[in-house]
Motif scaffolding. Structure first.
Motif, PDB file in Angstrom:
ATOM      1  N   PHE A 116      13.676  42.086   8.061  1.00 55.47           N
ATOM      2  CA  PHE A 116      13.096  41.627   9.325  1.00 55.47           C
ATOM      3  C   PHE A 116      12.004  40.597   9.071  1.00 55.47           C
ATOM      4  CE2 PHE A 116       9.691  41.998  12.482  1.00 55.47           C
ATOM      5  CZ  PHE A 116      10.374  41.620  13.625  1.00 55.47           C
ATOM      6  N   ASN A 117      11.109  40.885   8.131  1.00 56.81           N
ATOM      7  CA  ASN A 117      10.011  39.955   7.846  1.00 56.81           C
ATOM      8  C   ASN A 117      10.520  38.616   7.326  1.00 56.81           C
ATOM      9  OD1 ASN A 117       7.810  41.453   8.710  1.00 56.81           O
ATOM     10  ND2 ASN A 117       7.630  42.531   6.771  1.00 56.81           N
ATOM     11  N   LEU A 118      11.543  38.629   6.478  1.00 58.85           N
ATOM     12  CA  LEU A 118      12.114  37.374   5.978  1.00 58.85           C
ATOM     13  C   LEU A 118      12.744  36.566   7.118  1.00 58.85           C
ATOM     14  CD1 LEU A 118      13.736  38.644   2.662  1.00 58.85           C
ATOM     15  CD2 LEU A 118      11.789  37.081   2.884  1.00 58.85           C
ATOM     16  N   LYS A 119      13.467  37.248   7.994  1.00 60.99           N
ATOM     17  CA  LYS A 119      14.105  36.551   9.112  1.00 60.99           C
ATOM     18  C   LYS A 119      13.066  36.073  10.127  1.00 60.99           C
ATOM     19  CE  LYS A 119      18.723  38.445   8.811  1.00 60.99           C
ATOM     20  NZ  LYS A 119      19.604  37.298   8.961  1.00 60.99           N
TER      21      LYS A 119
ATOM     22  N   LEU B 270      13.827  48.581   3.471  1.00 60.02           N
ATOM     23  CA  LEU B 270      14.815  47.505   3.455  1.00 60.02           C
ATOM     24  C   LEU B 270      14.865  46.803   4.804  1.00 60.02           C
ATOM     25  CD1 LEU B 270      17.151  46.043   2.003  1.00 60.02           C
ATOM     26  CD2 LEU B 270      18.644  47.907   2.756  1.00 60.02           C
ATOM     27  N   LEU B 271      14.884  47.583   5.870  1.00 57.30           N
ATOM     28  CA  LEU B 271      14.937  47.039   7.225  1.00 57.30           C
ATOM     29  C   LEU B 271      13.752  46.124   7.492  1.00 57.30           C
ATOM     30  CD1 LEU B 271      16.390  47.240  10.080  1.00 57.30           C
ATOM     31  CD2 LEU B 271      14.610  48.887  10.594  1.00 57.30           C
ATOM     32  N   VAL B 272      12.551  46.580   7.162  1.00 59.58           N
ATOM     33  CA  VAL B 272      11.348  45.810   7.439  1.00 59.58           C
ATOM     34  C   VAL B 272      11.267  44.568   6.551  1.00 59.58           C
ATOM     35  CG1 VAL B 272       8.824  45.875   7.330  1.00 59.58           C
ATOM     36  CG2 VAL B 272      10.064  47.747   8.393  1.00 59.58           C
ATOM     37  N   ARG B 273      11.708  44.682   5.311  1.00 58.02           N
ATOM     38  CA  ARG B 273      11.685  43.519   4.412  1.00 58.02           C
ATOM     39  C   ARG B 273      12.611  42.421   4.933  1.00 58.02           C
ATOM     40  NH1 ARG B 273      11.791  44.131  -1.921  1.00 58.02           N
ATOM     41  NH2 ARG B 273       9.713  44.775  -1.357  1.00 58.02           N
TER      42      ARG B 273
ATOM     43  N   PHE C 230      12.038  38.875  19.304  1.00 56.31           N
ATOM     44  CA  PHE C 230      12.924  38.926  18.136  1.00 56.31           C
ATOM     45  C   PHE C 230      12.956  40.367  17.657  1.00 56.31           C
ATOM     46  CE2 PHE C 230      13.439  38.424  13.459  1.00 56.31           C
ATOM     47  CZ  PHE C 230      14.698  37.856  13.470  1.00 56.31           C
ATOM     48  N   THR C 231      14.139  40.962  17.640  1.00 55.24           N
ATOM     49  CA  THR C 231      14.293  42.367  17.260  1.00 55.24           C
ATOM     50  C   THR C 231      15.186  42.487  16.040  1.00 55.24           C
ATOM     51  OG1 THR C 231      14.119  43.000  19.581  1.00 55.24           O
ATOM     52  CG2 THR C 231      15.002  44.648  18.099  1.00 55.24           C
ATOM     53  N   ALA C 232      14.854  43.409  15.164  1.00 53.26           N
ATOM     54  CA  ALA C 232      15.679  43.669  13.984  1.00 53.26           C
ATOM     55  C   ALA C 232      17.031  44.219  14.417  1.00 53.26           C
ATOM     56  CB  ALA C 232      14.982  44.666  13.066  1.00 53.26           C
ATOM     57  N   ASN C 233      18.047  43.854  13.662  1.00 49.04           N
ATOM     58  CA  ASN C 233      19.397  44.359  13.903  1.00 49.04           C
ATOM     59  C   ASN C 233      19.789  45.184  12.684  1.00 49.04           C
ATOM     60  OD1 ASN C 233      22.114  44.823  14.214  1.00 49.04           O
ATOM     61  ND2 ASN C 233      22.611  42.743  14.813  1.00 49.04           N
ATOM     62  N   PRO C 234      19.955  46.489  12.833  1.00 45.55           N
ATOM     63  CA  PRO C 234      20.283  47.319  11.675  1.00 45.55           C
ATOM     64  C   PRO C 234      21.644  46.998  11.057  1.00 45.55           C
ATOM     65  CG  PRO C 234      20.417  48.600  13.692  1.00 45.55           C
ATOM     66  CD  PRO C 234      19.850  47.262  14.059  1.00 45.55           C
TER      67      PRO C 234
ATOM     68  N   LEU D   4      12.929  50.304  15.233  1.00 46.92           N
ATOM     69  CA  LEU D   4      13.204  48.937  14.822  1.00 46.92           C
ATOM     70  C   LEU D   4      11.998  48.031  15.077  1.00 46.92           C
ATOM     71  CD1 LEU D   4      16.800  48.487  16.285  1.00 46.92           C
ATOM     72  CD2 LEU D   4      16.153  48.947  13.923  1.00 46.92           C
ATOM     73  N   PRO D   5      11.647  47.178  14.103  1.00 45.92           N
ATOM     74  CA  PRO D   5      10.563  46.225  14.349  1.00 45.92           C
ATOM     75  C   PRO D   5      10.986  45.186  15.377  1.00 45.92           C
ATOM     76  CG  PRO D   5      11.487  45.917  12.151  1.00 45.92           C
ATOM     77  CD  PRO D   5      12.180  47.088  12.758  1.00 45.92           C
TER      78      PRO D   5
END
Length: 163
Positions: free
Chosen positions: A54-57, A49-52, A24-28, A88-89
């Motif tokens: 990502f963590n919720l998803k 913001l990106l990491v927050r 599972f990869t973050a999508n900017p 990207l996380p």
């Protein structure tokens, strides 16, 4: 880190080898991120913001997989998060399913895994998502049909398609 790796290995020693390996990869370009950027800001300016998001998803995905059992009842799971070179996380998730839900036949796998563009009539939302990002996730057409494709070098596909 060594202790956590040993813990994960002992979990699989007790319950069996993992049945699912999910990345599972973050999508900017997730709307939750782009809608909260200030004018002239880029995703790279807001790693918080990106990491927050990502963590919720990721939590939502792990709940779907482990609590709600969308791919079968989970009896054990582990995951790790790492950051790609682009910043990207990215999560690797391993899941052990109960015996009744293990993927034992190709027909069972085919119920969950599909490599087709969804029908615009049967599932318009999924069709829109896939076709919007198909350039990133799908290869082709290339070769004689499309000599201007990004994979083409010296009139040949550098990914060696078709195979």
């Amino acid at each position: 880190m060594t202790e956590r790796c040993a813990d994960a290995m002992s979990i699989f020693g007790k319950y069996s080898a993992p049945d699912l390996f999910i990345t599972f990869t973050a999508n900017p370009k997730w709307p939750e991120i782009t809608e909260n950027l200030r004018p002239s800001e880029h995703t790279t300016d807001r790693p918080d913001l990106l990491v927050r998001v990502f963590n919720l998803k990721l939590k939502s995905l792990t709940d779907d997989l482990t609590v709600h059992g969308v791919l079968g009842k989970s009896i054990a799971h582990v995951y790790t998060i790492e950051f790609q070179k682009r910043g990207l996380p990215h999560a690797h998730i391993l899941i052990v399913l109960q015996a009744d839900d293990k993927f034992s036949t190709s027909e069972h796998i085919d119920k969950f895994v599909c490599a087709e563009i969804p029908s615009s009539i049967e599932n318009p939302r999924l069709h829109e998502i896939v076709t919007k990002w198909h350039v990133i996730v799908m290869h082709g057409p290339c070769g004689i049909e499309n000599p201007g494709a990004p994979c083409m070098e010296a009139f040949q596909c550098k990914k060696m398609f078709p195979r």
